[in-house]
Design a protein around this motif. Structure first.
Motif, mmCIF file in Angstrom:
data_model
loop_
_atom_site.group_PDB
_atom_site.id
_atom_site.type_symbol
_atom_site.label_atom_id
_atom_site.label_comp_id
_atom_site.label_asym_id
_atom_site.label_seq_id
_atom_site.Cartn_x
_atom_site.Cartn_y
_atom_site.Cartn_z
ATOM 1 N N SER A 228 7.556 9.500 0.829
ATOM 2 C CA SER A 228 6.265 8.726 0.101
ATOM 3 C C SER A 228 6.787 7.207 0.204
ATOM 4 O O SER A 228 8.124 6.813 0.074
ATOM 5 C CB SER A 228 6.258 8.982 -1.218
ATOM 6 N N LEU A 229 5.969 6.208 0.785
ATOM 7 C CA LEU A 229 6.168 5.121 1.018
ATOM 8 C C LEU A 229 5.467 3.839 0.212
ATOM 9 O O LEU A 229 4.315 4.311 -0.057
ATOM 10 C CB LEU A 229 6.000 4.743 2.530
ATOM 11 N N ALA B 68 10.898 3.957 -0.628
ATOM 12 C CA ALA B 68 10.965 5.120 0.218
ATOM 13 C C ALA B 68 11.490 6.269 -0.428
ATOM 14 O O ALA B 68 12.741 6.320 -0.860
ATOM 15 C CB ALA B 68 11.459 5.038 1.636
ATOM 16 N N SER B 69 10.848 7.382 -0.547
ATOM 17 C CA SER B 69 11.089 8.686 -1.328
ATOM 18 C C SER B 69 10.873 9.854 -0.519
ATOM 19 O O SER B 69 9.591 10.218 -0.593
ATOM 20 C CB SER B 69 10.697 8.511 -2.810
ATOM 21 N N ILE C 263 0.824 -1.210 0.030
ATOM 22 C CA ILE C 263 -0.047 -0.071 -0.046
ATOM 23 C C ILE C 263 0.936 1.185 0.177
ATOM 24 O O ILE C 263 2.164 1.034 0.268
ATOM 25 C CB ILE C 263 -1.069 -0.045 1.119
ATOM 26 N N SER C 264 0.263 2.251 -0.611
ATOM 27 C CA SER C 264 1.066 3.552 -0.768
ATOM 28 C C SER C 264 0.583 4.686 0.541
ATOM 29 O O SER C 264 -0.383 4.803 0.694
ATOM 30 C CB SER C 264 1.167 4.303 -1.948
ATOM 31 N N LYS C 265 1.602 5.207 1.039
ATOM 32 C CA LYS C 265 1.291 6.387 2.137
ATOM 33 C C LYS C 265 2.142 7.427 2.145
ATOM 34 O O LYS C 265 3.524 7.307 1.585
ATOM 35 C CB LYS C 265 1.276 5.589 3.615
ATOM 36 N N GLU C 266 1.994 8.621 2.602
ATOM 37 C CA GLU C 266 2.875 9.722 2.670
ATOM 38 C C GLU C 266 2.849 10.236 4.188
ATOM 39 O O GLU C 266 1.849 9.956 4.901
ATOM 40 C CB GLU C 266 2.611 10.805 1.941
ATOM 41 N N ASN D 25 16.978 5.866 4.011
ATOM 42 C CA ASN D 25 17.814 4.449 4.270
ATOM 43 C C ASN D 25 17.293 4.099 5.384
ATOM 44 O O ASN D 25 17.241 2.789 5.595
ATOM 45 C CB ASN D 25 19.261 4.951 4.327
ATOM 46 N N ALA D 26 16.770 4.843 6.452
ATOM 47 C CA ALA D 26 16.185 4.470 7.601
ATOM 48 C C ALA D 26 14.896 3.688 7.585
ATOM 49 O O ALA D 26 14.754 2.712 7.868
ATOM 50 C CB ALA D 26 16.117 5.692 8.854
ATOM 51 N N ALA D 27 14.128 4.159 6.387
ATOM 52 C CA ALA D 27 12.952 3.488 5.960
ATOM 53 C C ALA D 27 13.095 2.199 5.484
ATOM 54 O O ALA D 27 12.225 1.195 5.748
ATOM 55 C CB ALA D 27 11.770 4.537 5.347
#
Length: 208
Positions: free
Chosen positions: A160-161, A150-151, A120-123, A139-141
């Motif tokens: 943005s995940l 992860a951006s 799923i996508s989340k911000e 990098n942590a994400a």
């Protein structure tokens, strides 16, 4: 006489094997985020001097490449190395060990294979200032099992995940990000971690 020669030979061989065992070294290679200057490199090296027996320490400030050799008999773990990097105030991105016995260990080995259909996508809003912040946050994400992409945007401050909610959660990712020194709107990094960020990364904090 012959018996004495044999005993001396055996003792000599045992001493040789013992010496070789002591000389056997594991090689550690870590990609470190946050090394902005020679003083940073000095701080990292000084922290690792706590590992008695460390040899051949090399640090490239521009690339963040950090490597050293350590006696194989001490069986230093990847987890201990990554924690030492964090204690020095920096973030380990990837880690690799070349053991003296030929075995290779990588921080990427434990990552769970993801099913694209489960993502799923989340911000989430993450405080930060610059490119170094972006690399640290992303990098942590990405180090969290269950995270696909992860951006982070320096302009919008939005991370943005894509992740599998069956493996991790948005809260879990946020906590990982705050552990690297960056606040979100829901979670706050520890003061000590924030203060160890490079000066260019010390964003203006909002009191909650």
């Amino acid at each position: 006489m012959r018996k004495g020669i044999i005993i001396a030979f055996v003792i000599g061989m045992m001493a040789m094997f013992s010496t070789n065992a002591q000389k056997a070294m594991d090689k550690f290679m870590v990609q470190v985020d946050g090394l902005g200057c020679p003083f940073c490199a000095y701080g990292l090296e000084k922290k690792f001097k706590e590992f008695k027996g460390i040899k051949n320490v090399k640090i490239d400030i521009e690339t963040g490449d950090f490597s050293f050799n350590y006696p194989a008999e001490k069986e230093l773990s990847m987890e201990a190395v990554e924690k030492q990097v964090e204690k020095a105030g920096y973030t380990p991105i990837t880690s690799k060990i070349e053991r003296a016995n030929g075995k290779i260990e990588s921080s990427e080995d434990g990552k769970v294979a993801l099913n694209p259909e489960s993502l799923i996508s989340k911000e989430v809003y993450v405080y930060g200032n610059c490119e170094q912040c972006r690399a640290r946050i992303e990098n942590a994400a990405k180090r969290i099992n269950g995270v696909g992409e992860a951006s982070w945007s320096e302009d919008t401050k939005l991370l943005s995940l894509s992740f599998d909610p069956g493996i991790t959660s948005l809260e879990g990712v946020e906590k990982a990000v705050t552990n690297s020194g960056h606040d979100t709107k829901e979670h706050k990094a520890k003061n000590g971690v924030y203060k160890k960020l490079p000066k260019c990364c010390q964003y203006e904090r909002v009191e909650k």
